[in-house]
Design a protein around this motif. Structure first.
Motif, PDB file in Angstrom:
ATOM      1  N   VAL A  45     -27.793  -1.887 -20.636  1.00 30.99           N
ATOM      2  CA  VAL A  45     -28.981  -1.566 -19.835  1.00 30.99           C
ATOM      3  C   VAL A  45     -29.693  -0.411 -20.527  1.00 30.99           C
ATOM      4  O   VAL A  45     -29.117   0.669 -20.695  1.00 30.99           O
ATOM      5  N   ILE A  46     -30.924  -0.653 -20.956  1.00 34.96           N
ATOM      6  CA  ILE A  46     -31.664   0.309 -21.766  1.00 34.96           C
ATOM      7  C   ILE A  46     -32.927   0.759 -21.037  1.00 34.96           C
ATOM      8  O   ILE A  46     -33.691  -0.075 -20.537  1.00 34.96           O
ATOM      9  N   LEU A  47     -33.133   2.064 -20.963  1.00 36.41           N
ATOM     10  CA  LEU A  47     -34.389   2.618 -20.457  1.00 36.41           C
ATOM     11  C   LEU A  47     -35.295   2.876 -21.654  1.00 36.41           C
ATOM     12  O   LEU A  47     -34.881   3.511 -22.619  1.00 36.41           O
ATOM     13  N   LYS A  48     -36.531   2.380 -21.595  1.00 36.03           N
ATOM     14  CA  LYS A  48     -37.461   2.524 -22.713  1.00 36.03           C
ATOM     15  C   LYS A  48     -38.787   3.061 -22.204  1.00 36.03           C
ATOM     16  O   LYS A  48     -39.322   2.588 -21.204  1.00 36.03           O
ATOM     17  N   VAL A  49     -39.337   4.037 -22.912  1.00 38.10           N
ATOM     18  CA  VAL A  49     -40.563   4.701 -22.482  1.00 38.10           C
ATOM     19  C   VAL A  49     -41.779   3.854 -22.843  1.00 38.10           C
ATOM     20  O   VAL A  49     -41.930   3.381 -23.970  1.00 38.10           O
ATOM     21  N   ASP A  50     -42.657   3.666 -21.863  1.00 36.51           N
ATOM     22  CA  ASP A  50     -43.938   2.988 -22.052  1.00 36.51           C
ATOM     23  C   ASP A  50     -45.032   3.959 -21.626  1.00 36.51           C
ATOM     24  O   ASP A  50     -45.144   4.296 -20.446  1.00 36.51           O
ATOM     25  N   GLU A  51     -45.831   4.417 -22.584  1.00 38.84           N
ATOM     26  CA  GLU A  51     -46.840   5.434 -22.268  1.00 38.84           C
ATOM     27  C   GLU A  51     -47.925   4.912 -21.342  1.00 38.84           C
ATOM     28  O   GLU A  51     -48.711   5.695 -20.796  1.00 38.84           O
ATOM     29  N   GLY A  52     -47.977   3.602 -21.115  1.00 37.28           N
ATOM     30  CA  GLY A  52     -48.966   3.041 -20.193  1.00 37.28           C
ATOM     31  C   GLY A  52     -48.562   3.149 -18.732  1.00 37.28           C
ATOM     32  O   GLY A  52     -49.357   2.841 -17.844  1.00 37.28           O
ATOM     33  N   LEU A  53     -47.336   3.585 -18.463  1.00 30.90           N
ATOM     34  CA  LEU A  53     -46.860   3.707 -17.083  1.00 30.90           C
ATOM     35  C   LEU A  53     -46.981   5.146 -16.600  1.00 30.90           C
ATOM     36  O   LEU A  53     -46.849   6.081 -17.390  1.00 30.90           O
ATOM     37  N   ASN A  54     -47.191   5.316 -15.306  1.00 29.33           N
ATOM     38  CA  ASN A  54     -47.236   6.659 -14.734  1.00 29.33           C
ATOM     39  C   ASN A  54     -46.547   6.740 -13.379  1.00 29.33           C
ATOM     40  O   ASN A  54     -46.782   7.653 -12.605  1.00 29.33           O
ATOM     41  N   THR A  55     -45.695   5.760 -13.079  1.00 28.16           N
ATOM     42  CA  THR A  55     -45.002   5.731 -11.803  1.00 28.16           C
ATOM     43  C   THR A  55     -43.650   5.045 -11.964  1.00 28.16           C
ATOM     44  O   THR A  55     -43.440   4.261 -12.896  1.00 28.16           O
ATOM     45  N   LEU A  56     -42.748   5.341 -11.036  1.00 28.35           N
ATOM     46  CA  LEU A  56     -41.433   4.697 -10.997  1.00 28.35           C
ATOM     47  C   LEU A  56     -41.365   3.652  -9.895  1.00 28.35           C
ATOM     48  O   LEU A  56     -40.276   3.222  -9.498  1.00 28.35           O
TER      49      LEU A  56
ATOM     50  N   GLU B  38     -27.625 -10.596 -23.265  1.00 32.65           N
ATOM     51  CA  GLU B  38     -28.937  -9.994 -23.528  1.00 32.65           C
ATOM     52  C   GLU B  38     -29.020  -8.595 -22.919  1.00 32.65           C
ATOM     53  O   GLU B  38     -28.567  -8.356 -21.800  1.00 32.65           O
ATOM     54  N   ASP B  39     -29.585  -7.677 -23.688  1.00 35.58           N
ATOM     55  CA  ASP B  39     -29.847  -6.345 -23.152  1.00 35.58           C
ATOM     56  C   ASP B  39     -30.882  -6.425 -22.047  1.00 35.58           C
ATOM     57  O   ASP B  39     -31.806  -7.252 -22.093  1.00 35.58           O
ATOM     58  N   LEU B  40     -30.726  -5.585 -21.049  1.00 33.65           N
ATOM     59  CA  LEU B  40     -31.731  -5.452 -19.998  1.00 33.65           C
ATOM     60  C   LEU B  40     -32.547  -4.200 -20.300  1.00 33.65           C
ATOM     61  O   LEU B  40     -32.009  -3.085 -20.289  1.00 33.65           O
ATOM     62  N   ILE B  41     -33.824  -4.379 -20.600  1.00 36.12           N
ATOM     63  CA  ILE B  41     -34.686  -3.252 -20.959  1.00 36.12           C
ATOM     64  C   ILE B  41     -35.590  -2.930 -19.776  1.00 36.12           C
ATOM     65  O   ILE B  41     -36.379  -3.769 -19.325  1.00 36.12           O
ATOM     66  N   LEU B  42     -35.466  -1.727 -19.267  1.00 37.92           N
ATOM     67  CA  LEU B  42     -36.259  -1.256 -18.135  1.00 37.92           C
ATOM     68  C   LEU B  42     -37.289  -0.254 -18.639  1.00 37.92           C
ATOM     69  O   LEU B  42     -36.926   0.755 -19.232  1.00 37.92           O
ATOM     70  N   MET B  43     -38.557  -0.535 -18.407  1.00 36.54           N
ATOM     71  CA  MET B  43     -39.622   0.334 -18.893  1.00 36.54           C
ATOM     72  C   MET B  43     -39.859   1.482 -17.906  1.00 36.54           C
ATOM     73  O   MET B  43     -39.957   1.261 -16.687  1.00 36.54           O
ATOM     74  N   VAL B  44     -39.965   2.693 -18.447  1.00 37.70           N
ATOM     75  CA  VAL B  44     -40.187   3.884 -17.622  1.00 37.70           C
ATOM     76  C   VAL B  44     -41.341   4.690 -18.213  1.00 37.70           C
ATOM     77  O   VAL B  44     -41.628   4.598 -19.414  1.00 37.70           O
ATOM     78  N   PRO B  45     -42.008   5.493 -17.408  1.00 42.23           N
ATOM     79  CA  PRO B  45     -43.120   6.312 -17.927  1.00 42.23           C
ATOM     80  C   PRO B  45     -42.611   7.523 -18.699  1.00 42.23           C
ATOM     81  O   PRO B  45     -41.468   7.969 -18.492  1.00 42.23           O
ATOM     82  N   PRO B  46     -43.419   8.058 -19.608  1.00 42.22           N
ATOM     83  CA  PRO B  46     -43.035   9.309 -20.279  1.00 42.22           C
ATOM     84  C   PRO B  46     -42.889  10.428 -19.252  1.00 42.22           C
ATOM     85  O   PRO B  46     -43.642  10.491 -18.282  1.00 42.22           O
TER      86      PRO B  46
END
Length: 427
Positions: A44-55, A83-91
């Motif tokens: 389970v991977i947390l990955k930063v997406d600069e397009g996000l601003n909320t959880l 398969e890895d689970l990639i969860l996108m999070v905001p910076p």
């Protein structure tokens, strides 16, 4: 919807089982072992997406699991990895273990990744255990269980400048007048219930990010008025603009309000309270402000603050304030984020570590063998397979199980519990 703190559970994928298999070919009577390994479980991977601003994406789904590895098969075929689970999070997302509060990662840069839960390793097939003294191993390992972690994510906005002040002093109006931010504005307290970000341009090539923090009140550091949640978002700013309603039309004393807010900052975080501050005396377009401007300016300048009378509505004096902000930011160093284990994002230890064995007397003649080594190999053991169980006992014996039981006073005929099974001890 803006959401800045969530808790949920994640689980790495389980590893696939190794398989017991032997070659079965025409004209070959005694084929050797050819059981393949199971595939590893996904992370389970947390990955930063600069397009996000909320959880907010994590608000309702409280459990996430990565893919499990498939089992091995004959002909030395390796199972497919999960398969890895990639969860996108905001910076600005800070990751904690919800149970202990332990800091795990501080995610700030676009594309940055952090493994929040490791997948289990696939079990080895019986082909791996062939050796000169063991021509036909009839056991294989089961896959390890994926790591389970209760996560707490906090979002801290990444901004250069933070606006602070009591509710309804004009912070939202100011940020809307100098940037493209479109905060909700109305003449009642706590109109702003979430922080707003705006990019402020200075000329063609320079800009900075400004955060409009919801209004604070006395007791904010203790959570009154959601204050502790709002204060979190200005921890990373390099410069603060303290907005004061200099008109006093709501019956408040401007200088007293200024000191109350700074007192809240100091109680919440001394480092934050020591940040440079500019003072913006807002609402100078209101007639009642005239009698306060000179007095308040003189009092705060005596305390060492730079004071800028402005009107966020008419834009009077705003340019002087913004250009001064740009000058100060050019001289201030970038905010240094706390390092995590020599600059690494991840501080979670390896999933499995050999820590030896321990024995515990439960009652009478019943003993229990425990320890991380036991946990690891119990997961890999098929207790329905006699050869697999014998292999477990050989491994534990190799690591000193016999000596441990002797020192603990285990007698022949006593019952020893290992994982889900109990054995009668025979010397």
């Amino acid at each position: 919807m803006f959401l800045d703190e969530v808790e949920f559970k994640v689980k790495g994928g389980d590893g696939g089982n190794g398989v017991v298999s032997f070659r079965r070919e025409k004209y070959i009577d005694m084929g050797g072992p050819d059981g393949g390994d199971g595939g590893d479980g996904g992370n389970v991977i947390l990955k930063v997406d600069e397009g996000l601003n909320t959880l907010s994406d994590f608000r309702y789904q409280k459990y996430r699991e990565a893919g499990r590895g498939t089992h091995g098969s004959g002909s030395n075929k390796h199972g497919r990895n999960g398969e890895d689970l990639i969860l996108m999070v905001p910076p600005g997302t800070v990751v904690y273990k919800a149970d202990s509060g332990e800091l795990m990662a501080d995610l700030t840069d676009d594309g940055q990744e952090f493994i929040a839960a490791h997948g289990g390793k696939g079990g080895k097939g019986n082909a791996r255990f062939k050796k000169p003294t063991r021509k036909a191993p009839r056991f294989a390992e089961q896959g390890e269980t994926g790591e389970i972690v209760n996560l707490r994510l906090e979002l801290k906005l990444l901004a250069d400048v933070g606006l602070l002040g009591f509710p309804n002093v004009g912070k939202s109006t100011l940020i809307s007048s100098v940037s493209e931010a479109k905060p909700k504005i109305a003449s009642y307290h706590f109109t702003t219930l979430k922080p707003n970000l705006g990019v402020v341009s200075i000329g063609e090539y320079h800009s900075f990010v400004m955060a409009d923090i919801p209004g604070l009140i006395e007791g904010a550091h203790q959570g009154i008025g959601l204050g502790d949640e709002f204060l979190r978002h200005i921890e990373r700013t390099r410069l603060l603009i303290h907005v004061i309603d200099v008109s006093g039309i709501e019956g408040r004393e401007p200088v007293e309000d200024f000191h109350l807010i700074n007192n809240e900052l100091a109680k919440y975080n001394e480092r934050l309270a020591s940040r440079p501050q500019l003072v913006a005396l807002n609402k100078i377009d209101i007639p009642q402000a005239e009698e306060n401007i000179v007095r308040v300016t003189e009092e705060l300048k005596k305390e060492g603050y730079e004071v800028y009378p402005i009107s966020a509505v008419t834009h009077q004096g705003v340019n002087n304030l913004i250009y001064r902000v740009g000058e100060i930011l050019a001289e201030l160093p970038e905010e240094e984020l706390p390092e995590i284990e020599d600059g690494m994002v991840m501080i979670t230890p390896d999933f499995v570590e050999e820590e030896g064995l321990e024995i515990k007397r439960l009652n009478g003649d019943l003993y229990q063998i425990k320890g991380e080594l036991v946990d690891e190999y119990v997961q890999k053991t098929d207790f329905n397979n006699e050869d697999s169980v014998k292999r477990l006992l050989r491994v534990l014996h190799h690591h000193g199980l016999g000596k441990l039981m002797k020192n603990a006073g285990v007698q022949e005929g006593d019952t020893v519990q290992i994982g889900p099974m109990e054995f009668d001890y025979i010397e």
